[in-house]
Each structure stands twice: as structure tokens, then as C-alpha cells.
Scaffold this active site. Structure first.
Site, PDB file in Angstrom:
ATOM      1  N   ARG A   1       0.824  -1.210   0.000  1.00 45.49           N
ATOM      2  CA  ARG A   1       0.000   0.000   0.000  1.00 45.49           C
ATOM      3  C   ARG A   1       0.862   1.266   0.000  1.00 45.49           C
ATOM      4  O   ARG A   1       0.557   2.241  -0.690  1.00 45.49           O
ATOM      5  CB  ARG A   1      -0.913  -0.007   1.233  1.00 45.49           C
ATOM      6  CG  ARG A   1      -2.125   0.867   1.121  1.00 45.49           C
ATOM      7  CD  ARG A   1      -3.137   0.644   2.215  1.00 45.49           C
ATOM      8  NE  ARG A   1      -3.577  -0.723   2.349  1.00 45.49           N
ATOM      9  CZ  ARG A   1      -4.402  -1.342   1.492  1.00 45.49           C
ATOM     10  NH1 ARG A   1      -4.872  -0.699   0.459  1.00 45.49           N
ATOM     11  NH2 ARG A   1      -4.735  -2.606   1.668  1.00 45.49           N
TER      12      ARG A   1
ATOM     13  N   LEU B   1      -5.722   4.102   0.288  1.00 49.77           N
ATOM     14  CA  LEU B   1      -4.390   4.693   0.134  1.00 49.77           C
ATOM     15  C   LEU B   1      -3.763   5.016   1.487  1.00 49.77           C
ATOM     16  O   LEU B   1      -4.459   5.270   2.469  1.00 49.77           O
ATOM     17  CB  LEU B   1      -4.502   5.957  -0.723  1.00 49.77           C
ATOM     18  CG  LEU B   1      -5.018   5.656  -2.144  1.00 49.77           C
ATOM     19  CD1 LEU B   1      -5.513   6.923  -2.812  1.00 49.77           C
ATOM     20  CD2 LEU B   1      -3.941   4.974  -2.976  1.00 49.77           C
TER      21      LEU B   1
ATOM     22  N   ASN C   1     -13.960  12.923  -1.742  1.00 49.82           N
ATOM     23  CA  ASN C   1     -14.496  11.575  -1.963  1.00 49.82           C
ATOM     24  C   ASN C   1     -16.026  11.629  -1.937  1.00 49.82           C
ATOM     25  O   ASN C   1     -16.612  12.501  -1.287  1.00 49.82           O
ATOM     26  CB  ASN C   1     -13.988  10.625  -0.876  1.00 49.82           C
ATOM     27  CG  ASN C   1     -14.398   9.188  -1.135  1.00 49.82           C
ATOM     28  OD1 ASN C   1     -14.389   8.716  -2.281  1.00 49.82           O
ATOM     29  ND2 ASN C   1     -14.786   8.472  -0.087  1.00 49.82           N
TER      30      ASN C   1
ATOM     31  N   HIS D   1     -19.259   8.886  -1.225  1.00 49.83           N
ATOM     32  CA  HIS D   1     -19.476   7.548  -0.673  1.00 49.83           C
ATOM     33  C   HIS D   1     -20.987   7.260  -0.609  1.00 49.83           C
ATOM     34  O   HIS D   1     -21.758   8.113  -0.141  1.00 49.83           O
ATOM     35  CB  HIS D   1     -18.867   7.486   0.738  1.00 49.83           C
ATOM     36  CG  HIS D   1     -19.047   6.152   1.376  1.00 49.83           C
ATOM     37  ND1 HIS D   1     -18.268   5.060   1.033  1.00 49.83           N
ATOM     38  CD2 HIS D   1     -19.925   5.710   2.304  1.00 49.83           C
ATOM     39  CE1 HIS D   1     -18.658   4.018   1.735  1.00 49.83           C
ATOM     40  NE2 HIS D   1     -19.664   4.379   2.516  1.00 49.83           N
TER      41      HIS D   1
ATOM     42  N   ASP E   1     -13.220   6.821   4.361  1.00 45.91           N
ATOM     43  CA  ASP E   1     -14.618   7.263   4.488  1.00 45.91           C
ATOM     44  C   ASP E   1     -14.839   8.075   5.766  1.00 45.91           C
ATOM     45  O   ASP E   1     -15.837   7.917   6.492  1.00 45.91           O
ATOM     46  CB  ASP E   1     -15.586   6.052   4.416  1.00 45.91           C
ATOM     47  CG  ASP E   1     -15.489   5.351   3.078  1.00 45.91           C
ATOM     48  OD1 ASP E   1     -15.196   6.015   2.080  1.00 45.91           O
ATOM     49  OD2 ASP E   1     -15.686   4.122   3.044  1.00 45.91           O
TER      50      ASP E   1
HETATM   51  C1  GRF Z   1     -20.523   5.800  -6.531  1.00 44.80           C
HETATM   52  O1  GRF Z   1     -21.681   5.260  -5.931  1.00 44.80           O
HETATM   53  C2  GRF Z   1     -19.662   6.445  -5.489  1.00 44.80           C
HETATM   54  O2  GRF Z   1     -20.363   6.946  -4.379  1.00 44.80           O
HETATM   55  C3  GRF Z   1     -18.792   5.299  -5.046  1.00 44.80           C
HETATM   56  O3  GRF Z   1     -18.518   4.593  -6.225  1.00 44.80           O
HETATM   57  C4  GRF Z   1     -19.615   4.732  -7.132  1.00 44.80           C
HETATM   58  C5  GRF Z   1     -19.030   5.102  -8.468  1.00 44.80           C
HETATM   59  O4  GRF Z   1     -19.891   4.768  -9.539  1.00 44.80           O
HETATM   60  N1  GRF Z   1     -17.612   5.769  -4.343  1.00 44.80           N
HETATM   61  P1  GRF Z   1     -19.420   4.897 -11.065  1.00 44.80           P
HETATM   62  O5  GRF Z   1     -18.242   3.970 -11.297  1.00 44.80           O
HETATM   63  O6  GRF Z   1     -19.061   6.327 -11.326  1.00 44.80           O
HETATM   64  O7  GRF Z   1     -20.632   4.483 -11.870  1.00 44.80           O
END
Ligand code: GRF
Length: 188
Positions: A61, A89, A103, A105, A141
Site C-alpha cells: 500500500r 491509500l 471523496n 461515498h 470514508d
Molecule cells: C458511486 O456510488 C460512489 O459513491 C462510489 O462509487 C460509485 C461510483 O460509480 N464511491 P461509477 O463507477 O461512477 O458508476
């Protein structure tokens, strides 16, 4: 400084939404070969694949993060947006770099962190899901929250159906927040 770098590992539907919103994407980085790279190619955006040598244990990592950090530093972005980037990461990416990393999530953090957020939401029986846009920090997260939005979990919901409804809203809001952050930084 060079606009926005978007980091992906999957389908790239968020990348597509960011592109559709006209944001200045200077590069797309991925950790694997993935469908989202085709979206970048078709749009003529420079791609860097910082390929993972393996997806199991052990995984270097720290070495991987250093390689990614070098690529990012050369690109000199104003802002970095993770859009479904799946590699966790090391802290060296988040400390002493001249850009913020954002990010998104698919849960209302701090509930259901991790790679299986939508599956875990359904398995728990939660009735409200949603998504969180936040500054990325060394803790996965975690990090100061910029925006959250709720999405109801319907009866007979599957992981796929719930995730798609969450992503529909993510695709509307993520570009707006990134645009605002880019504008704010440009004014700073
Ligand atoms: C999204 O739901 C985001 O929240 C998560 O990964 C997904 C990405 O989707 N971190 P895509 O590959 O852009 O369709």
C-alpha cells in the site's frame, strides 16, 4: 495549476456526469483497467493507469501510494475528485500535498463505511440510505463532510436498484459541489 483530476476504478458514470457538467478535467487516473477509462478516452482526456500489481494480501500500500502521489504531483491539479476509486491509500497521499482530495461515498457516513456500503445498508435493514461528499483523509470514508443527501430504501430493494437510485442523485450533486470548490480555490 491544472484543473481537476478524477480518480476511478469502475463504470465511470460519475466521471461522465462531471464531464457533462463541463468541468475542466485535466486527467483521469485509475488503479485498474475499467470501463470508465473508455469514457475518458472518448472525451480525449489524458489517462494514467497506476496499475495495482495485485488485489489480494499482501499489497504494498505504501509503495502504491507513493507511485500514485508522484503521478498526481506531476499533474499539479487544483483539486482531486475520487469517483469510485477503490484502492485504500496510505496517509502519505493526504499529507503535505498542494491539493485537496474529495471523496463521494454511497451511504450517510459515519454509517456503513467501506467498499460494500450499499450491500451493508440493505443487510442491516436500514430504511434511509443516501450519499456523502467529504474531504478525504487518511482514515477511510472519514473526513469533514461537505454535503449529504438521503435516499429512501424501498421494500424489495436490491443492492443494484438502491445503488442506481443513489448514483442518480450523486450524478446531479457531485459536479455542482466540485464546480463550487474549483471556483472557490480559483478565488483564493
Ligand atoms: C458511486 O456510488 C460512489 O459513491 C462510489 O462509487 C460509485 C461510483 O460509480 N464511491 P461509477 O463507477 O461512477 O458508476
Amino acid at each position: 495549476m491544472n484543473g481537476l483530476v478524477v480518480m476511478i476504478s469502475g463504470k465511470g458514470s460519475l466521471l461522465q456526469a462531471i464531464l457533462n457538467a463541463g468541468l475542466p478535467i485535466s486527467a483521469v487516473i485509475s488503479d485498474r483497467d475499467c470501463p470508465g477509462l473508455c469514457i475518458a478516452k472518448e472525451a480525449g482526456i489524458p489517462i494514467s493507469i497506476v496499475m495495482r500489481k495485485n488485489f489480494g494480501i499482501p499489497f504494498d500500500r505504501i509503495g502504491y501510494t507513493h507511485a500514485l502521489r508522484d503521478v498526481l504531483l506531476k499533474k499539479n491539479p487544483k483539486l482531486v475528485a475520487m469517483a469510485g476509486f477503490k484502492t485504500v491509500l496510505d496517509k502519505s497521499l493526504f499529507e503535505g500535498v498542494p491539493f485537496k482530495i474529495i471523496n463521494i461515498h454511497p451511504s450517510l457516513l459515519p454509517s456503513f463505511p467501506g467498499n460494500e456500503a450499499v450491500r451493508d445498508t440493505i443487510a442491516y435493514g436500514a430504511k434511509i440510505s443516501g450519499f456523502t461528499i467529504h474531504y478525504a483523509t487518511p482514515v477511510v470514508d472519514h473526513g469533514p463532510i461537505l454535503v449529504q443527501a438521503p435516499v429512501s430504501v424501498l421494500s424489495n430493494e436490491t443492492e443494484e436498484s438502491l445503488h442506481e437510485r443513489i448514483k442518480k442523485m450523486e450524478r446531479e450533486l457531485y459536479p455542482l459541489i466540485l464546480k463550487e470548490l474549483l471556483n472557490t480555490q480559483a478565488r483564493a
